[in-house]
Motif scaffolding. Sequence first.
Motif, PDB file in Angstrom:
ATOM      1  N   THR A  28       0.876  -1.174   0.000  1.00 21.84           N
ATOM      2  CA  THR A  28       0.000   0.000   0.000  1.00 21.84           C
ATOM      3  C   THR A  28       0.904   1.212   0.000  1.00 21.84           C
ATOM      4  OG1 THR A  28      -1.674  -1.246   1.231  1.00 21.84           O
ATOM      5  CG2 THR A  28      -1.898   1.146   1.177  1.00 21.84           C
ATOM      6  N   PHE A  29       1.167   1.718  -1.165  1.00 27.15           N
ATOM      7  CA  PHE A  29       2.240   2.686  -1.383  1.00 27.15           C
ATOM      8  C   PHE A  29       2.130   3.900  -0.466  1.00 27.15           C
ATOM      9  CE2 PHE A  29       5.662   4.343  -3.797  1.00 27.15           C
ATOM     10  CZ  PHE A  29       5.425   5.683  -4.040  1.00 27.15           C
ATOM     11  N   SER A  30       0.929   4.386  -0.269  1.00 21.29           N
ATOM     12  CA  SER A  30       0.754   5.606   0.523  1.00 21.29           C
ATOM     13  C   SER A  30       1.129   5.428   1.985  1.00 21.29           C
ATOM     14  CB  SER A  30      -0.685   6.104   0.403  1.00 21.29           C
ATOM     15  OG  SER A  30      -1.583   5.129   0.893  1.00 21.29           O
ATOM     16  N   ARG A  53       5.505   9.733   4.125  1.00 21.36           N
ATOM     17  CA  ARG A  53       4.150   9.469   3.641  1.00 21.36           C
ATOM     18  C   ARG A  53       3.389  10.767   3.363  1.00 21.36           C
ATOM     19  NH1 ARG A  53       1.957   4.982   7.854  1.00 21.36           N
ATOM     20  NH2 ARG A  53       1.180   6.873   8.806  1.00 21.36           N
ATOM     21  N   ARG A  71       6.671  12.029  -5.135  1.00 16.88           N
ATOM     22  CA  ARG A  71       5.933  10.778  -5.216  1.00 16.88           C
ATOM     23  C   ARG A  71       4.568  11.017  -5.820  1.00 16.88           C
ATOM     24  NH1 ARG A  71       5.831   8.357   0.483  1.00 16.88           N
ATOM     25  NH2 ARG A  71       4.409   6.840  -0.473  1.00 16.88           N
ATOM     26  N   ASP A  72       4.081  10.004  -6.515  1.00 15.42           N
ATOM     27  CA  ASP A  72       2.737  10.005  -7.081  1.00 15.42           C
ATOM     28  C   ASP A  72       2.040   8.771  -6.543  1.00 15.42           C
ATOM     29  OD1 ASP A  72       0.431   9.813  -8.607  1.00 15.42           O
ATOM     30  OD2 ASP A  72       1.388  10.557 -10.420  1.00 15.42           O
ATOM     31  N   ASN A  73       1.234   8.962  -5.519  1.00 18.28           N
ATOM     32  CA  ASN A  73       0.583   7.812  -4.878  1.00 18.28           C
ATOM     33  C   ASN A  73      -0.414   7.128  -5.811  1.00 18.28           C
ATOM     34  OD1 ASN A  73       2.072   8.247  -2.580  1.00 18.28           O
ATOM     35  ND2 ASN A  73       0.409   9.239  -1.449  1.00 18.28           N
ATOM     36  N   ASN A  76       1.799   4.806  -7.698  1.00 19.93           N
ATOM     37  CA  ASN A  76       2.721   3.987  -6.905  1.00 19.93           C
ATOM     38  C   ASN A  76       4.170   4.193  -7.348  1.00 19.93           C
ATOM     39  OD1 ASN A  76       0.427   3.014  -5.679  1.00 19.93           O
ATOM     40  ND2 ASN A  76       0.815   0.866  -6.133  1.00 19.93           N
TER      41      ASN A  76
END
Length: 120
Positions: A28-30, A53, A71-73, A76
């Motif tokens: 869960t990338f975020s 995060r 980052r681009d949630n 991912n």
Amino acid sequence: QVQLVESGGGLVQAGGSLRLSCAASGLTFSWYAMGWFRQAPGKEREFVIGISRSGTTEAADSVKGRFTISRDNAKNTVYLQMNSLKPEDTAVYDCAAQQALGIPRTYDYRGQGTQVTVSS
């Protein structure tokens, strides 16, 4: 199974720029802080830059003002924008993931790495 796959490395002249990408899957990338590390020949692997995060970032002194992380949630993916590259930036760069608050220095997961070579 967590997988981190880097791309975007290559050969660039001093003063040039490169953008590395790291695509993550199996997590869960975020929930994860993400970091970039590098290892030059004959040297230890070192922390380069990280992003929490919440989007807070922290960079090593050697790259401050030249490298940025984002980052681009939704995708991912974490990015490393490298500007004003120097020959001493030559290394294998890998991304890493750690479920944590803040920006840790140790990470449970890491990718295979991508080579960045800066010619003088």
